[in-house]
Enzyme design. Structure first.
Site, PDB file in Angstrom:
ATOM      1  N   GLU A  41       0.666  -1.276  -0.195  1.00  0.00           N
ATOM      2  CA  GLU A  41       0.141  -0.123   0.019  1.00  0.00           C
ATOM      3  C   GLU A  41       0.979   1.085   0.028  1.00  0.00           C
ATOM      4  O   GLU A  41       1.551   1.643   0.939  1.00  0.00           O
ATOM      5  CB  GLU A  41      -0.847  -0.158   1.148  1.00  0.00           C
ATOM      6  N   ARG A  45       0.633  10.518   0.327  1.00  0.00           N
ATOM      7  CA  ARG A  45       0.973  11.198   1.306  1.00  0.00           C
ATOM      8  C   ARG A  45       2.210  12.172   1.018  1.00  0.00           C
ATOM      9  O   ARG A  45       2.490  13.252   1.791  1.00  0.00           O
ATOM     10  CB  ARG A  45       1.089  11.096   2.767  1.00  0.00           C
ATOM     11  N   THR A  68      -4.710   6.143   1.690  1.00  0.00           N
ATOM     12  CA  THR A  68      -5.063   7.546   2.039  1.00  0.00           C
ATOM     13  C   THR A  68      -5.738   8.185   0.895  1.00  0.00           C
ATOM     14  O   THR A  68      -5.668   9.343   0.234  1.00  0.00           O
ATOM     15  CB  THR A  68      -3.714   8.359   2.059  1.00  0.00           C
ATOM     16  N   LYS A 128     -10.760  -2.158   6.092  1.00  0.00           N
ATOM     17  CA  LYS A 128      -9.891  -1.827   6.728  1.00  0.00           C
ATOM     18  C   LYS A 128     -10.466  -1.486   8.194  1.00  0.00           C
ATOM     19  O   LYS A 128     -11.566  -0.819   8.129  1.00  0.00           O
ATOM     20  CB  LYS A 128      -9.082  -0.715   6.140  1.00  0.00           C
TER      21      LYS A 128
HETATM   22  C1  3PG Z   1      -1.527   4.555   8.185  1.00  0.00           C
HETATM   23  O1  3PG Z   1      -2.508   4.894   7.358  1.00  0.00           O
HETATM   24  O2  3PG Z   1      -0.631   5.376   8.551  1.00  0.00           O
HETATM   25  C2  3PG Z   1      -1.338   3.086   8.801  1.00  0.00           C
HETATM   26  O3  3PG Z   1      -2.633   2.986   9.627  1.00  0.00           O
HETATM   27  C3  3PG Z   1      -0.172   2.599   9.318  1.00  0.00           C
HETATM   28  O4  3PG Z   1      -0.405   2.937  10.672  1.00  0.00           O
HETATM   29  P1  3PG Z   1       0.886   2.644  11.631  1.00  0.00           P
HETATM   30  O5  3PG Z   1       1.902   3.543  11.212  1.00  0.00           O
HETATM   31  O6  3PG Z   1       0.356   2.695  13.195  1.00  0.00           O
HETATM   32  O7  3PG Z   1       1.187   1.122  11.342  1.00  0.00           O
END
Ligand code: 3PG
Length: 206
Positions: A41, A45, A68, A128
């Site tokens: 994934e 960002r 995201t 999710k």
């Molecule tokens: C995110 O979208 O940042 C994910 O949920 C990852 O979360 P984490 O950094 O706690 O693994």
């Protein structure tokens, strides 16, 4: 691979990747696939994210998705860049509709019973669970299993090597997501060997 359930079952962990430099894309994807993690994934960002998807999508064995996704236009851009699945922190009807039109597998975020019901109402069954730790953790998913027998989850957010197995032991959890396998710091350092080692350990969970 047009089915989100199949993508979720490629490996027990989907690494959540925030990549600043497109030059890191290919070695990063190769390092993860070498460790046994295939569904990747890429979070939208960073300014480089779409180029990162383009650069990773042809890495053998990788199934590259976009995360995201907050609006239909993000979904379209990611799909055009070659994303083969779409992850969103939440669930909106517009994103669900757009994913249906594009024919791209969608993994939308839910955190409450009402949100699961909204997803089921839209014909979705795979979600999710975000942010997993903050939203109730494994005990919340255990409670969801009663009323939502058909729903399957990928808990993400606060998942770590210390708690991943607790989630993965639940029958309604197909995989977990997390950034610990390839943190921005490891990526910036080009620590591909360490990333492969973390991926291998993650692939052996469950
Ligand atoms: C995110 O979208 O940042 C994910 O949920 C990852 O979360 P984490 O950094 O706690 O693994």
């Amino acid at each position: 691979m047009s089915d989100i359930a199949a993508i979720m079952q490629l490996a027990p962990v989907i690494p959540v990747l925030t990549v600043e430099h497109v030059a890191d894309a290919q070695p990063l994807a190769e390092a993860l696939v070498a460790g046994g993690l295939r569904a990747l994934e890429i979070t939208l960002r960073t300014p480089a994210a779409l180029d990162v998807i383009r650069a990773m999508k042809d890495v053998e064995g990788a199934v590259v998705g976009a995360g995201t996704i907050l609006a239909p236009k993000h979904l379209d851009a990611a799909f055009q860049a070659g994303a083969r699945f779409i992850v969103s922190p939440g669930l909106t009807e517009r994103i669900a509709e757009e994913a249906g039109v594009a024919g791209v597998p969608l993994l939308p975020g839910v955190a409450t019973a009402t949100e699961v019901m909204r997803g089921l109402d839209l014909g979705l069954t795979h979600f999710k669970f975000f942010p997993a730790e903050q939203a109730g953790g494994a005990s919340m998913l255990k409670a969801f299993a009663g009323p939502f027998a058909a729903a399957r989850f990928c808990p993400t957010g606060g998942v770590s090597p210390g708690n991943a197995e607790t989630y993965l032991a639940l029958p309604n959890v197909l995989c977990v997501g997390g950034s610990w396998i390839a943190t921005p710091e490891l990526i910036a350092a080009g620590a591909w060997t360490e990333i492969t080692a973390r991926a291998r350990a993650a692939a052996a969970l469950r």
